[in-house]
Design a protein around this motif. Structure first.
Motif, PDB file in Angstrom:
ATOM      1  N   MET A  93      44.169  44.168  47.880  1.00  0.00           N
ATOM      2  CA  MET A  93      42.841  44.638  48.640  1.00  0.00           C
ATOM      3  C   MET A  93      42.467  45.916  48.199  1.00  0.00           C
ATOM      4  N   ILE A  94      41.256  46.232  48.419  1.00  0.00           N
ATOM      5  CA  ILE A  94      40.478  47.403  47.982  1.00  0.00           C
ATOM      6  C   ILE A  94      39.678  47.599  49.055  1.00  0.00           C
ATOM      7  N   LEU A 120      40.911  39.055  44.922  1.00  0.00           N
ATOM      8  CA  LEU A 120      40.659  40.474  44.933  1.00  0.00           C
ATOM      9  C   LEU A 120      39.764  40.453  46.539  1.00  0.00           C
ATOM     10  N   ILE A 121      40.430  41.202  47.161  1.00  0.00           N
ATOM     11  CA  ILE A 121      40.110  41.272  48.436  1.00  0.00           C
ATOM     12  C   ILE A 121      39.432  42.493  48.822  1.00  0.00           C
ATOM     13  N   ILE A 122      37.898  42.158  49.008  1.00  0.00           N
ATOM     14  CA  ILE A 122      37.276  43.743  49.334  1.00  0.00           C
ATOM     15  C   ILE A 122      36.964  43.706  50.813  1.00  0.00           C
ATOM     16  N   ASP A 145      41.239  39.300  35.597  1.00  0.00           N
ATOM     17  CA  ASP A 145      40.681  37.736  35.802  1.00  0.00           C
ATOM     18  C   ASP A 145      41.073  37.320  37.177  1.00  0.00           C
ATOM     19  N   PHE A 146      40.313  37.744  38.088  1.00  0.00           N
ATOM     20  CA  PHE A 146      40.844  37.421  39.467  1.00  0.00           C
ATOM     21  C   PHE A 146      40.544  35.812  39.722  1.00  0.00           C
ATOM     22  N   THR A 147      41.474  35.184  40.501  1.00  0.00           N
ATOM     23  CA  THR A 147      41.330  33.737  40.880  1.00  0.00           C
ATOM     24  C   THR A 147      40.089  33.669  41.747  1.00  0.00           C
ATOM     25  N   GLU A 148      40.081  34.592  42.720  1.00  0.00           N
ATOM     26  CA  GLU A 148      38.997  34.662  43.630  1.00  0.00           C
ATOM     27  C   GLU A 148      38.791  35.974  44.122  1.00  0.00           C
TER      28      GLU A 148
END
Ligand code: GDP
Ligand code: K
Ligand code: MG
Length: 297
Positions: A93-94, A120-122, A145-148
């Motif tokens: 998470m960012i 990656l959770i924005i 290389d994020f999955t989602e």
């Protein structure tokens, strides 16, 4: 359609204050992880369980990953890193308001060896313009290389439901680990102490840093059916003790009123809360103290 049940463990990692605990509370729909605008609010890992008819998600809220400054910091980072290899999905998470920084680089380097999918959770998209979001996604896409990649607002709930559905696609088939009415694996005693610690952090200013611990010393049912809870707030310096007690006990009283309300909501019953403050010099660097306060592994 008859589909197999899915379940899995999902860890949430990220720099302090990006909103990990807020997200978990939102998903679980109950306040189990304490939140504040101070870094290092979460010390242990806390599991939150979400049960749906066809899936169970066990979320692990971790202390933020950051470079440790003392033994307690060391322990917190170790806990966060240890969880990475044992889970089915990692949520990195960012905070959408912040650019890519050294802290993110440090975490991404630790993600390199992970075999599970990493999302990656924005978070905090309620704070930015959509154009800014596009730039941010471009920036992070090159780093790993994020999955989602899923933008959300944990505070307002935007897109959180969607994230849960995407998560399900990546969960393996598995059993229902916890009964459907269980939302956390943590004993109530621990949550109570966290709720009290949260009030101290929220009501005092920066001079009370993270050098406090809360110990629940006694839980007892009284004749009038109310529960008596006695807890000690442990500080490192007597000056801090003075601040927490406040003028004629006014600060401690405020802490008690707020903590009592939250604990009553947690337990669903009326309580008496007795708080006192004690000084124990340098507790964060003493191994036996870390053990006593539940921070040791
Ligand atoms: P953690 O350290 O990553 O667990 O972060 P917390 O969950 O404790 O949140 C840190 C601060 O960010 C708190 O003041 C939250 O209210 C705030 N916050 C969390 N999520 C959001 C969000 O989606 N939008 C906004 N505007 N603030 C948020
Ligand atoms: K925090
Ligand atoms: Mg937290």
């Amino acid at each position: 359609m008859d589909q197999a049940y899915k379940s899995g463990f999902i860890t949430i990692v990220g720099r302090p204050n990006v909103g990990k605990s807020t997200f978990m509370n939102r998903v679980i729909g109950q306040k189990i992880a304490i939140m504040s605008d101070k870094a290092q609010t979460t010390r242990n890992t806390i599991q939150g369980v979400l049960t749906e008819p066809d899936a169970q998600y066990v979320f692990i809220d971790t202390p933020g990953i950051h470079k440790p400054k003392h033994k307690l910091g060391d322990f917190m980072v170790k806990v966060a890193q240890n969880t990475l290899n044992e889970v089915d999905v990692v949520l990195f998470m960012i905070n959408a308001e912040e650019g890519y920084g050294a802290g993110d680089k440090y975490i991404i380097e630790r993600l390199e060896s992970i075999k599970s999918p990493v999302f990656l959770i924005i978070n905090k998209i309620d704070q930015i313009h959509p154009d800014q979001l596009i730039l941010l996604i471009d920036k992070y896409k090159d780093k790993y290389d994020f999955t989602e990649i899923v933008p959300i607002s944990a505070l307002e709930g935007n897109n959180v439901e969607h994230l849960i559905q995407v998560l399900k696609e990546h969960l393996p088939q598995g059993p229902q680990y916890y009964p459907e009415d269980q939302v956390t694996d943590h004993p109530e005693r621990f949550i109570m102490s966290e709720l009290i610690r949260e009030k101290v952090l929220q009501l005092t200013r920066e001079e009370i840093p993270h050098s406090i611990a809360v110990i629940i010393e006694q839980i007892e049912k009284k004749e009038d059916e109310k529960i008596l809870i006695q807890a000690a707030i442990v500080t490192e310096r007597s000056s801090q003790k003075g601040i927490i007690i406040g003028k004629q006990g006014s600060m401690l009283k405020q802490i008690g009123i707020k903590a009592r309300a939250d604990i009553e909501a947690l337990l669903g019953t009326k309580i008496y809360l007795e708080l006192w403050v004690k000084v124990q010099k340098d507790w964060r660097n003493r191994p036996q103290n870390l053990q006593e306060f539940g921070f040791s592994d």
